[in-house]
Design an enzyme around this catalytic site. Sequence first.
Site, PDB file in Angstrom:
ATOM      1  N   SER A   1       0.832  -1.198   0.000  1.00  9.42           N
ATOM      2  CA  SER A   1       0.000   0.000   0.000  1.00  9.42           C
ATOM      3  C   SER A   1       0.868   1.251   0.000  1.00  9.42           C
ATOM      4  O   SER A   1       1.698   1.440  -0.894  1.00  9.42           O
ATOM      5  CB  SER A   1      -0.937  -0.047   1.219  1.00  9.42           C
TER       6      SER A   1
ATOM      7  N   ASP B   1      -9.139  -4.763  -5.492  1.00 10.76           N
ATOM      8  CA  ASP B   1      -8.650  -3.851  -4.473  1.00 10.76           C
ATOM      9  C   ASP B   1      -8.751  -2.412  -4.986  1.00 10.76           C
ATOM     10  O   ASP B   1      -8.035  -2.028  -5.902  1.00 10.76           O
ATOM     11  CB  ASP B   1      -7.191  -4.210  -4.149  1.00 10.76           C
TER      12      ASP B   1
ATOM     13  N   HIS C   1      -7.802  -5.405   0.605  1.00 12.42           N
ATOM     14  CA  HIS C   1      -6.531  -4.684   0.568  1.00 12.42           C
ATOM     15  C   HIS C   1      -5.562  -5.177   1.642  1.00 12.42           C
ATOM     16  O   HIS C   1      -4.432  -4.722   1.716  1.00 12.42           O
ATOM     17  CB  HIS C   1      -6.800  -3.178   0.771  1.00 12.42           C
TER      18      HIS C   1
END
Length: 457
Positions: free
Chosen positions: A274, A337, A388
Amino acid sequence: MASRFAASNPSFVPRSARPCRSHAAASTTIAAASPAAAAAAAGTSHAVAVAVPDVGVIRRAPAAASRPPLAGVWRDIQGADDWADLVAPLDSLLREEIVRYGELVAACYRAFDLDPASKRYLNCKYGKRSLLREVGMAGAGYEITKYVYATPDIAIPTQTGTCCSRWIGYVAVSDETTTRRLGRRDILVSFRGTVTNTEWIANFMSSLSPARLDPHDPRPHVKVESGFLSLYTSDDSSSKFSSGSCREQLLSEVTRLIGEHKDEGLSVTLAGHSMGSSLGMLFGYDLAELGLNRDGAGRAVPVTVFSFGGPRVGNAGFKERCEELGVKVLRVVNVNDPVTKLPGVFFNEGFRELAEKYELPWRSSCYAHVGVELALDLFKMQNPVHVHDMETYMGLLKRPNVEQVKKKKTTTTKERINEGADIASMARRFLIEQSFEAWRWQDAAMQVGNLVQSLGI
């Protein structure tokens, strides 16, 4: 590619000469759509779409003797040829390395202190020597040499005052045993992803700013997302744990390690999830742009980013410059995602082609993904947190085998708008119907809030 594998291992059998894989055959395979079809969907010539059903077909892994040793082919595994013939189908040795680096990223989450009552709140729970052991990775084969801190623009109240700087990951170097197995000394930087609400706010400012990281050649056409740039370059002088910005910490420690091991074979690996993958890409670009990835003989040290669930970081100028500098990026993406579609839900690679065709003034402001994409269709999106989640990525990647391909088609701008609205709608419904532990609910809410804001819904 195959010839180099064969040269390092006489027992290597080219793909063309191998028997067909079946339920009885021993191999780790992800059957993939054609690169051309997948590239059309992702807006990049390197994208490869791979579908992963809810229940994979598990098969035996191949015997180690049937593969070349990692030490002989590590440059290919690190992306020297942009992972040609290794992604479709996914090579078992590459999958193992992806999982290995993913575990070293997951260690950051397990060691991050989220207890507001703790004196180490927003920092690492453990010391450098004990971290990997404490999170169950005593045999990882790396020595942690430095902790890394980043500074969002927003402070968080703590029991000892307010804090901007927080622990984001670590720098490590492979030990002697691991170095022999890898075929080179590996300098690793591992980054966690977004956890606190202020990090989410800082993440998606959704405006592009010139990176200007090289004072001798600022390259104003190379632009990156302003929130990520702020995290990378901001400094919290009040922090008792860190000194200098995230950028200063990384450049200092990684160049020190390169100098210390300058007479050995070296690699620099940046692994993140991320937000962490964005910081990894910024640092990889920065290191190469400044020409600091050089060994004792003046040769370029390979710089590779393993990105898990990473968003777009910069514009096409940033993408092109990373390619010119030889920064290799392998993006592991769950197609469900939403974070991987941000920023630039609409103003991205696909729209840029249209903007260039008609010479629109904002064509340089379109976001673009960098590198080769390994797109996994993990499951239908029902939970905006778990799609995620790093553990979700790792759980699916660890499966010995998966099958079935979902071919993606090129989408129009209108279809992308509808897709974004559908994602936001599903996320809203989920939050209304479900409940979380406090910090998980906030995390989910911030994800949805940023997505809705980016979509303008």
